[in-house]
Design an enzyme around this catalytic site. Structure first.
Site, short mmCIF file in Angstrom:
data_model
loop_
_atom_site.label_atom_id
_atom_site.label_comp_id
_atom_site.label_asym_id
_atom_site.label_seq_id
_atom_site.Cartn_x
_atom_site.Cartn_y
_atom_site.Cartn_z
N SER A 69 -5.60 5.88 -8.67
CA SER A 69 -4.19 5.72 -8.35
C SER A 69 -3.55 4.57 -9.15
CB SER A 69 -4.05 5.51 -6.83
OG SER A 69 -2.71 5.50 -6.43
N TYR A 70 -2.98 3.58 -8.49
CA TYR A 70 -2.42 2.42 -9.17
C TYR A 70 -3.47 1.72 -10.04
CZ TYR A 70 -1.05 -2.54 -9.45
OH TYR A 70 -0.80 -3.83 -9.88
#
Length: 229
Positions: A69-70
């Site tokens: 993700s991030y």
């Protein structure tokens, strides 16, 4: 036998910490790799890149970075470190220079975004009772409950920070797309994945937390990358 010349460093994303990799770590360790899971502050993109680089500095030999993700934005920045030999993206952001996560998310609506709310200090949370449906709809109730109640908020600045020149332009990469992702639309993941021109792309019938719901497939992709760098 632990392979001393390569460390696999796992980089978590927003709303979690290093324990999000708990279903991956044992298998990588049993395969003979030295594994470390970073604990990023989620206070700014640069803070998280710096914290990841600190962990890279502490390792001997080569490093494979894996970002969820991030965490994909983090490894895209930290991957310039001279010890880094490859990058694996798990349902992750892979920004180019000048991109922000906000601009990448702005390409199309993601249903999970409606469950995010800010606190008075600018940190973003996911509503506890909507965490499962937004973030990990394919996890069982108990695992989703723990992930929800132990969530670590991310500062809104992280979504506005502009990425620098990404390491994926000079390092080999691998990418896993989550076809049922409600946080980063699968079509956006596909666009980012193809831009990388990675060694391999795999698609899983998974929600955003594929590292928890499909650990075997995710582990296999990481091991394939580790064996080839």
């Amino acid at each position: 036998m632990e392979q001393k010349d390569l460390t696999i460093i796992l980089v978590h994303g927003a709303w979690g910490d290093g324990s999000h990799w708990q279903y991956i770590i044992p298998s990588l360790t049993k395969a003979g790799y030295k594994v470390r899971s970073v604990q990023n502050p989620l206070t700014s993109l640069q803070d998280d890149i710096d914290k990841t680089k600190d962990l890279i500095d502490a390792q001997d030999g080569k490093v494979l970075l894996v970002g969820h993700s991030y965490g994909g934005a983090v490894i895209s920045g930290a991957g310039h470190h001279d010890k880094v030999v490859g990058l694996v993206y798990i349902a992750a952001f892979a920004p180019d220079a000048g991109d922000s996560l906000g601009s990448l998310l702005g390409r199309r609506e993601s249903p999970g975004g409606a469950s995010i709310y800010p606190d008075s200090k600018g940190f973003l949370w996911i509503k506890y009772d909507e965490f499962k449906s937004a973030f990990c709809q394919d996890l069982d109730e108990e695992k989703a409950l723990v992930m929800s109640l132990s969530q670590k908020p991310i500062h809104g600045q992280c979504f506005g920070d502009v990425a620098g020149e990404p390491a994926w332009k000079t390092r080999p990469s691998w990418y896993q797309i989550s076809l049922q992702d409600r946080m980063i639309p699968a079509e956006t993941e596909k666009e980012m994945a193809e831009r990388l021109e990675p060694k391999k792309i795999i698609s899983l019938d998974a929600g955003h937390a594929s590292l928890a719901s499909h650990p075997e497939e995710v582990t296999q992709l990481i091991l394939e990358a580790a064996a080839s760098v």
